[in-house]
Design an enzyme around this catalytic site. Sequence first.
Site, short mmCIF file in Angstrom:
data_model
loop_
_atom_site.label_atom_id
_atom_site.label_comp_id
_atom_site.label_asym_id
_atom_site.label_seq_id
_atom_site.Cartn_x
_atom_site.Cartn_y
_atom_site.Cartn_z
N GLU A 1 -50.35 -57.17 -74.73
CA GLU A 1 -51.58 -56.10 -74.44
C GLU A 1 -50.84 -55.02 -73.57
O GLU A 1 -51.30 -54.05 -73.68
CB GLU A 1 -52.69 -56.75 -73.77
CG GLU A 1 -53.29 -57.64 -74.81
CD GLU A 1 -54.18 -58.88 -74.39
OE1 GLU A 1 -54.29 -58.97 -73.13
OE2 GLU A 1 -54.53 -59.68 -75.18
N SER B 1 -54.65 -68.44 -78.73
CA SER B 1 -55.86 -69.24 -79.14
C SER B 1 -55.42 -70.69 -78.72
O SER B 1 -56.01 -71.75 -79.54
CB SER B 1 -55.96 -68.96 -80.44
OG SER B 1 -56.52 -67.72 -80.91
N ASN C 1 -54.29 -66.97 -68.01
CA ASN C 1 -54.41 -65.55 -67.95
C ASN C 1 -55.78 -65.03 -68.13
O ASN C 1 -56.37 -64.99 -69.10
CB ASN C 1 -53.38 -64.93 -69.00
CG ASN C 1 -53.46 -63.47 -69.00
OD1 ASN C 1 -54.02 -62.60 -68.11
ND2 ASN C 1 -52.90 -62.82 -69.95
N GLU D 1 -46.00 -65.92 -77.28
CA GLU D 1 -47.35 -65.37 -77.83
C GLU D 1 -47.29 -64.64 -78.99
O GLU D 1 -47.21 -63.36 -78.98
CB GLU D 1 -48.01 -64.79 -76.74
CG GLU D 1 -48.35 -65.68 -75.55
CD GLU D 1 -49.37 -65.14 -74.73
OE1 GLU D 1 -50.12 -65.96 -74.30
OE2 GLU D 1 -49.56 -63.86 -74.43
N GLY E 1 -56.48 -64.45 -79.47
CA GLY E 1 -57.72 -64.19 -79.37
C GLY E 1 -58.52 -63.97 -80.61
O GLY E 1 -59.49 -63.59 -80.81
N LYS F 1 -56.84 -62.11 -67.85
CA LYS F 1 -56.95 -60.85 -68.29
C LYS F 1 -58.05 -60.02 -67.65
O LYS F 1 -58.21 -59.93 -66.28
CB LYS F 1 -57.34 -60.76 -69.97
CG LYS F 1 -56.52 -61.70 -70.71
CD LYS F 1 -56.40 -61.51 -72.09
CE LYS F 1 -55.46 -62.33 -72.60
NZ LYS F 1 -55.25 -62.12 -74.17
N HIS G 1 -46.63 -58.85 -71.08
CA HIS G 1 -47.72 -59.55 -72.14
C HIS G 1 -47.72 -58.30 -73.25
O HIS G 1 -47.83 -57.25 -73.16
CB HIS G 1 -48.87 -59.50 -71.55
CG HIS G 1 -50.00 -60.21 -72.24
ND1 HIS G 1 -50.65 -59.77 -73.22
CD2 HIS G 1 -50.40 -61.50 -72.16
CE1 HIS G 1 -51.42 -60.64 -73.75
NE2 HIS G 1 -51.11 -61.51 -73.16
P1 13P Z 1 -56.24 -66.54 -76.07
O1 13P Z 1 -55.98 -67.86 -75.57
O2 13P Z 1 -57.71 -65.89 -75.70
O3 13P Z 1 -55.82 -66.26 -77.51
O4 13P Z 1 -55.03 -65.38 -75.29
C1 13P Z 1 -53.75 -65.65 -75.39
C2 13P Z 1 -53.25 -64.91 -74.17
O5 13P Z 1 -52.86 -63.65 -74.34
C3 13P Z 1 -52.75 -65.44 -72.85
O6 13P Z 1 -51.62 -64.68 -72.20
#
Ligand code: 13P
Length: 255
Positions: free
Chosen positions: A101, A217, A10, A171, A177, A12, A99
């Site tokens: 976010e 992560s 992803n 997740e 992150g 982002k 997601h």
């Molecule tokens: P990170 O791997 O940067 O923690 O992000 C995970 C994520 O949100 C994947 O969709």
Amino acid sequence: MARKPMIAGNWKMYKTSGEGAILMQALESSVSSMWDRVDVVVCPPFTALKSVSTVIELDRLNIGLGAQDCHWEQDGAFTGAISTRMLTELRCDHVIVGHSERREMFGDTDQNVNKKVKAVFAAGMVPIMCCGETLNVHEAGDAESYVRAQVRAGLEGLTVDQAESVIVAYEPIWAIGTGRTPTPEVANDVARTIRATIGAMFGPPAAMEARVLYGGSVKPENAVMFLREPDIDGALVGGAALNADSFTEIIEAAL
Ligand code: 13P
């Protein structure tokens, strides 16, 4: 049938159209020898889908292409939104839906997520539906019931065939992150709960076939730990998917 591992990246809100094409070219040589044993999917921002799709097509890469969100309607007055019809034309085969976010910052509810999951299937693509608890819920020990409710709402009304092919990404929000992760055992417990929920809704074959990914992560150093858990079929990778070397190492870990 054994579930094929999947590593999805992803991206982002990173990578322009040009930068995305360069990353794909860097991934090409490593990934081309592994695709028969692991499904690899990249999910660039909307504006890089076309350039990434072109590299995949011209170089005949066996890499899936996913979007990071979609709208559930086919067309309409929805300023800023993208429909599944627009994504299939760019050869997308997957869409990340729900997601955290999008849920936190753009108002996705369980009901919207469910409409999007259905729209993605109706367009012939496969949703990667995300779920996961906040730190408060985690610390209260309620992660499993929280995630179970998200999965029930998000997958409500699917056919058994759709449930068999669905991908659910667990997740935990506090792991995204942050460099913090649950232990592999705890992540696997939640993955098993997700599978059991799918089984209760759609029957044992769907529970056997549906793939559950872990995300939050995931790095080259910890990927193997998660990927060898029995109920975790792969990873949804954020930051480490933006670099060809680290993404390749995670794909190798899936083997
Ligand atoms: P990170 O791997 O940067 O923690 O992000 C995970 C994520 O949100 C994947 O969709």
